[in-house]
Design a protein around this motif. Structure first.
Motif, PDB file in Angstrom:
ATOM      1  N   GLY A 187     -21.752 -38.175  -1.053  1.00  0.00           N
ATOM      2  CA  GLY A 187     -21.540 -36.821  -1.557  1.00  0.00           C
ATOM      3  C   GLY A 187     -20.777 -36.043  -0.492  1.00  0.00           C
ATOM      4  N   ILE A 188     -19.645 -35.449  -0.875  1.00  0.00           N
ATOM      5  CA  ILE A 188     -18.840 -34.687   0.096  1.00  0.00           C
ATOM      6  C   ILE A 188     -18.872 -33.225  -0.328  1.00  0.00           C
ATOM      7  N   VAL A 189     -19.328 -32.371   0.586  1.00  0.00           N
ATOM      8  CA  VAL A 189     -19.504 -30.951   0.260  1.00  0.00           C
ATOM      9  C   VAL A 189     -18.431 -30.142   0.966  1.00  0.00           C
ATOM     10  N   GLY A 190     -17.679 -29.342   0.198  1.00  0.00           N
ATOM     11  CA  GLY A 190     -16.701 -28.454   0.836  1.00  0.00           C
ATOM     12  C   GLY A 190     -15.381 -28.472   0.100  1.00  0.00           C
ATOM     13  N   VAL A 208     -17.344 -41.737  -4.372  1.00  0.00           N
ATOM     14  CA  VAL A 208     -17.475 -40.376  -3.843  1.00  0.00           C
ATOM     15  C   VAL A 208     -17.826 -39.355  -4.932  1.00  0.00           C
ATOM     16  N   TYR A 209     -18.561 -38.336  -4.516  1.00  0.00           N
ATOM     17  CA  TYR A 209     -18.945 -37.225  -5.392  1.00  0.00           C
ATOM     18  C   TYR A 209     -18.592 -35.955  -4.625  1.00  0.00           C
ATOM     19  N   TRP A 210     -17.756 -35.118  -5.232  1.00  0.00           N
ATOM     20  CA  TRP A 210     -17.203 -33.964  -4.508  1.00  0.00           C
ATOM     21  C   TRP A 210     -17.849 -32.669  -5.015  1.00  0.00           C
ATOM     22  N   TYR A 211     -18.497 -31.949  -4.114  1.00  0.00           N
ATOM     23  CA  TYR A 211     -19.208 -30.712  -4.475  1.00  0.00           C
ATOM     24  C   TYR A 211     -18.568 -29.509  -3.790  1.00  0.00           C
ATOM     25  N   THR A 212     -18.268 -28.473  -4.586  1.00  0.00           N
ATOM     26  CA  THR A 212     -17.790 -27.217  -3.977  1.00  0.00           C
ATOM     27  C   THR A 212     -18.480 -26.042  -4.672  1.00  0.00           C
ATOM     28  N   ARG A 213     -18.586 -24.940  -3.959  1.00  0.00           N
ATOM     29  CA  ARG A 213     -19.237 -23.766  -4.550  1.00  0.00           C
ATOM     30  C   ARG A 213     -18.357 -23.143  -5.628  1.00  0.00           C
ATOM     31  N   ARG A 214     -17.063 -23.067  -5.292  1.00  0.00           N
ATOM     32  CA  ARG A 214     -16.117 -22.492  -6.252  1.00  0.00           C
ATOM     33  C   ARG A 214     -15.148 -23.569  -6.712  1.00  0.00           C
ATOM     34  N   GLU A 215     -14.578 -23.386  -7.878  1.00  0.00           N
ATOM     35  CA  GLU A 215     -13.544 -24.303  -8.380  1.00  0.00           C
ATOM     36  C   GLU A 215     -12.374 -24.277  -7.390  1.00  0.00           C
ATOM     37  N   PRO A 216     -11.963 -25.426  -6.816  1.00  0.00           N
ATOM     38  CA  PRO A 216     -10.854 -25.385  -5.857  1.00  0.00           C
ATOM     39  C   PRO A 216      -9.558 -24.957  -6.552  1.00  0.00           C
ATOM     40  N   ARG A 271     -14.160 -32.402  -9.082  1.00  0.00           N
ATOM     41  CA  ARG A 271     -15.073 -31.478  -8.420  1.00  0.00           C
ATOM     42  C   ARG A 271     -16.323 -31.243  -9.287  1.00  0.00           C
ATOM     43  N   ARG A 272     -17.481 -31.240  -8.614  1.00  0.00           N
ATOM     44  CA  ARG A 272     -18.736 -30.887  -9.283  1.00  0.00           C
ATOM     45  C   ARG A 272     -19.222 -29.563  -8.698  1.00  0.00           C
ATOM     46  N   PRO A 273     -19.887 -28.724  -9.512  1.00  0.00           N
ATOM     47  CA  PRO A 273     -20.498 -27.521  -8.912  1.00  0.00           C
ATOM     48  C   PRO A 273     -21.587 -27.940  -7.923  1.00  0.00           C
ATOM     49  N   MET A 274     -21.929 -27.059  -6.998  1.00  0.00           N
ATOM     50  CA  MET A 274     -22.920 -27.416  -5.980  1.00  0.00           C
ATOM     51  C   MET A 274     -24.221 -27.898  -6.611  1.00  0.00           C
ATOM     52  N   PHE A 275     -24.811 -28.909  -5.989  1.00  0.00           N
ATOM     53  CA  PHE A 275     -26.130 -29.356  -6.432  1.00  0.00           C
ATOM     54  C   PHE A 275     -27.147 -28.267  -6.104  1.00  0.00           C
ATOM     55  N   THR A 276     -28.302 -28.342  -6.735  1.00  0.00           N
ATOM     56  CA  THR A 276     -29.287 -27.268  -6.540  1.00  0.00           C
ATOM     57  C   THR A 276     -30.375 -27.657  -5.549  1.00  0.00           C
ATOM     58  N   VAL A 283     -29.331 -36.110  -5.096  1.00  0.00           N
ATOM     59  CA  VAL A 283     -29.292 -34.651  -5.296  1.00  0.00           C
ATOM     60  C   VAL A 283     -29.516 -34.303  -6.764  1.00  0.00           C
ATOM     61  N   ARG A 284     -30.112 -33.123  -6.959  1.00  0.00           N
ATOM     62  CA  ARG A 284     -30.307 -32.578  -8.307  1.00  0.00           C
ATOM     63  C   ARG A 284     -29.041 -31.792  -8.642  1.00  0.00           C
ATOM     64  N   GLU A 285     -28.345 -32.232  -9.689  1.00  0.00           N
ATOM     65  CA  GLU A 285     -27.079 -31.597 -10.064  1.00  0.00           C
ATOM     66  C   GLU A 285     -27.330 -30.239 -10.718  1.00  0.00           C
ATOM     67  N   ALA A 286     -26.257 -29.433 -10.799  1.00  0.00           N
ATOM     68  CA  ALA A 286     -26.378 -28.108 -11.413  1.00  0.00           C
ATOM     69  C   ALA A 286     -26.830 -28.210 -12.867  1.00  0.00           C
ATOM     70  N   ASP A 287     -26.480 -29.305 -13.565  1.00  0.00           N
ATOM     71  CA  ASP A 287     -26.879 -29.446 -14.980  1.00  0.00           C
ATOM     72  C   ASP A 287     -28.268 -30.085 -15.136  1.00  0.00           C
ATOM     73  N   GLY A 288     -28.967 -30.290 -14.008  1.00  0.00           N
ATOM     74  CA  GLY A 288     -30.334 -30.814 -14.059  1.00  0.00           C
ATOM     75  C   GLY A 288     -30.414 -32.329 -13.901  1.00  0.00           C
ATOM     76  N   SER A 289     -29.308 -33.031 -14.030  1.00  0.00           N
ATOM     77  CA  SER A 289     -29.347 -34.493 -13.892  1.00  0.00           C
ATOM     78  C   SER A 289     -29.494 -34.867 -12.410  1.00  0.00           C
ATOM     79  N   PHE A 290     -29.700 -36.161 -12.143  1.00  0.00           N
ATOM     80  CA  PHE A 290     -29.920 -36.605 -10.765  1.00  0.00           C
ATOM     81  C   PHE A 290     -28.847 -37.614 -10.367  1.00  0.00           C
ATOM     82  N   THR A 291     -28.289 -37.469  -9.157  1.00  0.00           N
ATOM     83  CA  THR A 291     -27.293 -38.429  -8.668  1.00  0.00           C
ATOM     84  C   THR A 291     -27.810 -39.060  -7.388  1.00  0.00           C
TER      85      THR A 291
END
Ligand SMILES: Cc1cc2nc3c(=O)[nH]c(=O)nc-3n(C[C@H](O)[C@H](O)[C@H](O)COP(=O)(O)OP(=O)(O)OC[C@H]3O[C@@H](n4cnc5c(N)ncnc54)[C@H](O)[C@@H]3O)c2cc1C
Length: 382
Positions: A187-190, A208-216, A271-276, A283-291
């Motif tokens: 998981g790569i955050v940023g 790879v799984y790419w997480y960012t807070r905002r849509e790049p 890009r995925r929204p940040m996990f919660t 990690v628990r994804e924003a949509d509730g699923s698990f990766t």
């Protein structure tokens, strides 16, 4: 018993010897400031303290695959052009070699490894001296030029459950090379340049799984001079207003550099929204699923490394320091370079020059307006 260190003095102390600190050192030397270590009684002196054991500033720590061809472009230091460098050479060897040659040729007064732990006021006089505490003793100075960069202050956000993660967590700063991720789920955050470069590299050997807070936001390759000037104007306005520093990409968006195109063509710019939350095995994804993940790479950038300035109380409630040019708005004795709008190699060069000019004018003015202490000849008094 060892002797306590003697308190020494310099007119100006520069903290940090990366691009910004070397530029300041160069301009100090050209403006007649002498090495404070060997000319303690001269009228204007300086010394540069650098925590690193060798020349190169943060460049000596960049990851190996950041080659001269993949950096954004490194501006020459003032007064000495870079030699021809093989684009395939890692920046972590090429730039430190150039800096080392520069320091030697320019004869700069640099002391290393010396870490400044604390800068404080010697007394309550607003024109008074500053005390600079280091691991090699305390110095007294009339002004500081702070050039400590960001590498020593990696930004690490916190998420629920982070401490329970059973896999590996690392920050961009500790990235070595893609081989260590082979066959892993990473998981790569940023959403910045480093995140994108490392995403592209790691995706060659790992899932790879790419997480960012905002849509790049990606923008076209073409960057006009006008856009560059507009960006600097915005960063300057924020710095002058004392707003907390933001990443350059938050102003400019991401460019379609070759690594971004390669990542897009390989289908990994998803890009995925940040996990919660973080759990031991993923990690628990924003949509509730698990990766499920084996590694979390925090490519979440850096902040200015300014802990040693805390006793000066320059930071406001928004986490920013208001500046006027390179000078701290609250105190003309403090200059910050490689900071805000000068956080680039070209900006650092100019900021070094500007800080020296401003301080020199201030000292000249103080000398011109100092009360005349020449003894008055007898008979002319009154
Ligand atoms: C991964 C990455 C890639 C980049 N690529 C580019 C690029 O291609 N082009 C570009 O223009 N910019 C680039 N930048 C921005 C870059 O950081 C600046 O342009 C510039 O190199 C920073 O120089 P500096 O002198 O401000 O800091 P640094 O190079 O970080 O130097 C700061 C020095 O201060 C020392 N120091 C820190 N704290 C203390 C202390 N308390 N006491 C004593 N010494 C201390 C450190 O040891 C270090 O030697 C990049 C940044 C990053 C993170």
């Amino acid at each position: 018993m060892s002797q306590p260190h003697r308190e020494r003095t310099a007119t100006i102390i520069v903290i940090g010897a990366g691009q910004a600190g070397l530029s300041a050192g160069y301009h100090l030397s050209r403006n007649g400031y002498l090495d404070a270590r060997t000319n303690p009684d001269a009228e204007r002196t300086y010394v540069v303290f650098d925590a690193n054991p060798a020349p190169g500033g943060a460049w000596q720590h960049r990851w190996e695959s950041l080659h001269m061809a993949t950096v954004n472009g490194i501006f020459d230091l003032p007064g000495l052009a870079k030699p021809a460098i093989d684009p395939a050479e890692p920046s972590r060897t090429a730039i430190p070699r150039y800096f080392a040659d520069y320091e030697q040729r320019m004869g700069l007064a640099i002391e290393r490894p010396v870490r400044v732990s604390r800068v404080s006021y010697a007394d309550t006089d607003p024109e008074g001296d500053l005390l600079v505490e280091t691991d090699a003793g305390t110095w007294r100075t009339r002004a500081i030029i702070n050039a400590t960069g960001t590498w020593d202050n990696p930004h690490q956000p916190h998420y629920p459950g982070q401490d329970t993660f059973a896999g590996r967590q690392l920050h961009t700063r500790d990235y070595v090379s893609l081989e260590e991720f082979a066959g892993k789920r990473v998981g790569i955050v940023g959403g910045g340049i480093s995140a994108l470069q490392q995403l592209e590299e790691i995706s060659r050997v790992a899932e790879v799984y790419w997480y960012t807070r905002r849509e790049p936001e990606f923008r076209g390759e073409f960057r006009s001079e006008i856009e560059g000037r507009e960006t600097i104007a915005k960063v300057t306005a924020d710095a002058e207003a004392g707003n907390a520093p933001r990443s350059v990409v938050s102003y400019t968006g991401l460019g379609w550099a070759p690594y971004a195109i390669a990542a897009r063509d390989r289908g990994v710019l998803n890009r995925r929204p940040m996990f919660t939350a973080i759990r031991p095995h993923g990690v628990r994804e924003a949509d509730g699923s698990f990766t499920e993940l084996d590694v979390i790479l925090w490519a979440t950038g850096f902040r200015a490394a300014l802990d040693h300035l805390q006793p000066l109380h320059l930071t406001n409630e928004r986490g920013g320091i208001a500046v006027r040019g390179t000078q701290a708005a609250a105190d003309p004795r403090i200059h910050l370079i490689g900071f805000g709008p000068s956080q680039s190699t070209v900006g650092a060069n100019r900021a070094g020059r500007d800080a020296v000019r401003t301080l020199t004018r201030r000292f000249d003015h103080a000398t011109d307006h100092a009360p005349d202490r020449t003894p008055v000849p007898a008979g002319r008094a009154g």
